[in-house]
Design an enzyme around this catalytic site. Sequence first.
Site, PDB file in Angstrom:
ATOM      1  N   MET A  15      11.364  26.376   2.144  1.00 32.81           N
ATOM      2  CA  MET A  15      10.504  25.641   1.212  1.00 32.81           C
ATOM      3  C   MET A  15      11.311  24.878   0.160  1.00 32.81           C
ATOM      4  SD  MET A  15       7.567  27.068  -1.359  1.00 32.81           S
ATOM      5  CE  MET A  15       6.516  27.786  -0.105  1.00 32.81           C
TER       6      MET A  15
ATOM      7  N   TYR B 142      15.690  31.660   7.913  1.00 35.47           N
ATOM      8  CA  TYR B 142      14.555  32.371   8.511  1.00 35.47           C
ATOM      9  C   TYR B 142      14.627  32.353  10.039  1.00 35.47           C
ATOM     10  CZ  TYR B 142      11.952  32.219   4.070  1.00 35.47           C
ATOM     11  OH  TYR B 142      11.539  32.371   2.781  1.00 35.47           O
TER      12      TYR B 142
ATOM     13  N   ARG C  55     -10.511   0.285  14.234  1.00 40.64           N
ATOM     14  CA  ARG C  55     -10.470   1.021  12.966  1.00 40.64           C
ATOM     15  C   ARG C  55     -11.591   0.505  12.071  1.00 40.64           C
ATOM     16  NH1 ARG C  55      -4.834   1.349   9.728  1.00 40.64           N
ATOM     17  NH2 ARG C  55      -5.110  -0.894   9.592  1.00 40.64           N
TER      18      ARG C  55
ATOM     19  N   LYS D 120       0.844  -1.205   0.000  1.00 39.28           N
ATOM     20  CA  LYS D 120       0.000   0.000   0.000  1.00 39.28           C
ATOM     21  C   LYS D 120       0.880   1.258   0.000  1.00 39.28           C
ATOM     22  CE  LYS D 120      -0.252  -0.149   5.036  1.00 39.28           C
ATOM     23  NZ  LYS D 120      -1.024  -0.644   6.186  1.00 39.28           N
TER      24      LYS D 120
HETATM   25  C1  PLP Z   1      -0.210  -1.689   6.817  1.00 43.85           C
HETATM   26  C2  PLP Z   1      -0.808  -2.950   7.230  1.00 43.85           C
HETATM   27  C3  PLP Z   1      -0.012  -4.093   7.443  1.00 43.85           C
HETATM   28  C4  PLP Z   1       1.504  -4.075   7.413  1.00 43.85           C
HETATM   29  O1  PLP Z   1       1.985  -3.542   8.629  1.00 43.85           O
HETATM   30  P1  PLP Z   1       3.565  -3.413   8.921  1.00 43.85           P
HETATM   31  O2  PLP Z   1       3.620  -2.916  10.303  1.00 43.85           O
HETATM   32  O3  PLP Z   1       4.095  -2.448   7.934  1.00 43.85           O
HETATM   33  O4  PLP Z   1       4.138  -4.779   8.741  1.00 43.85           O
HETATM   34  C5  PLP Z   1      -0.662  -5.292   7.697  1.00 43.85           C
HETATM   35  N1  PLP Z   1      -2.020  -5.351   7.777  1.00 43.85           N
HETATM   36  C6  PLP Z   1      -2.801  -4.264   7.611  1.00 43.85           C
HETATM   37  C7  PLP Z   1      -4.281  -4.395   7.734  1.00 43.85           C
HETATM   38  C8  PLP Z   1      -2.232  -3.036   7.362  1.00 43.85           C
HETATM   39  O5  PLP Z   1      -3.015  -1.957   7.223  1.00 43.85           O
END
Ligand code: PLP
Length: 376
Positions: A315, A267, A130, A35
């Site tokens: 920036m 800055y 969640r 992801k």
């Molecule tokens: C992101 C995620 C993972 C992976 O987690 P890591 O800590 O990066 O290994 C596994 N399961 C779900 C549902 C996630 O959202």
Amino acid sequence: MQRGLVAEIDHSCLLHNLSIVKTLAGSSRIIAVVKANAYGHGAVEVSKSLAQNAVDMLAVAYCSEAAQLRESGIKVPILSLFDPDPEEVLRHNVTPVLSNLKQALHLNKVASKANRKIIAHVKVDTGMGRTGFQMEDYKDMLSVFALSHIEVEAVMSHFSEADLADKDYAYYQVGQLVTLKRRLSQEGIYVRLWHISNSAAIISMPEVRLDAVRPGLMLYGCSPFDKNNQCDHISPKTPQNQLRPVMSVGTNILQIRRVKAGRYISYGRTFKTKRDSLIAVLPVGYADGINRLFSNNLEVLVLGRRVPLIGRVCMDTTMIDISDLEGVTEGSEVVILGSQGKENITALELASRINTIPYEILTTFGSHARKVSHLS
Ligand SMILES: *Cc1c(COP(=O)(O)O)cnc(C)c1O
């Protein structure tokens, strides 16, 4: 002159980390989490490498990410963790994660119209808070198993804090999942796969590998554990200490200036030179993913030595003090994440400087940097 960071993505390190995952996973399947553009490493390239090296499944957050992988020719099963959009699931041949009955009914209806059966995973909220069916939604969950056009291949959950040394809450969550499994079997419902482990659990709770594991961070060469956050299971000999960072990030010096003692830098006059100094200006700023909280709070590598970032991050530019170095020129390489000579800067080091986690460092750098992939 191009602004910004360059990220080198070393796929041989990725495959090394995958082999560690495989060792720890034993006979469990591997659902590699790609992801957020593979944690900033480039989802298409990373997924291709992983698919060629026998991962069982890839996991993305949203169907648009799955679509990108399918369009690049990736054929392995893809799990969509947060997005069970039926049209996209059918179009891109995605395995959706179902978190409530409404999603399941909608999916079933669309699948039935299309005369297709969809394989899905059911998500249970055992304590992460969640997404997922809550334990008291048990009846809703049961109805999903009865739907005509959905085949539940797996039940899954997610840990809230498997990265702590104190595992009480993590084991409470496992207990919830085990209870659910028993209840379902009493109804004659047997699900083929159960999975809950993220990187932290794969490393520190080997007995809950279950049927599949879902590594993310560790594939990219970071451990969720550091020196201040250790676990009984982790000794210097365990493979997690052999993870190799996949991403290194750097830039090249834009300009070098001689500045007299007593001058202010950047800055807000937060840094004043204490001596006649050699200051290098870097073509990267907060618009390029250098968090402004790194102002006066970062070391980078030049000629294999650590040098400090001075003054506020701007920036488009950042200043570093190279007074102690000889032989630096405009164009010289600067490493922000990774190693140079004997020195090494990890994502964990960067994260702890600005009170965040390596995940955010990687995804931020990854989303801003120009990426160069190689197999070293
Ligand atoms: C992101 C995620 C993972 C992976 O987690 P890591 O800590 O990066 O290994 C596994 N399961 C779900 C549902 C996630 O959202």
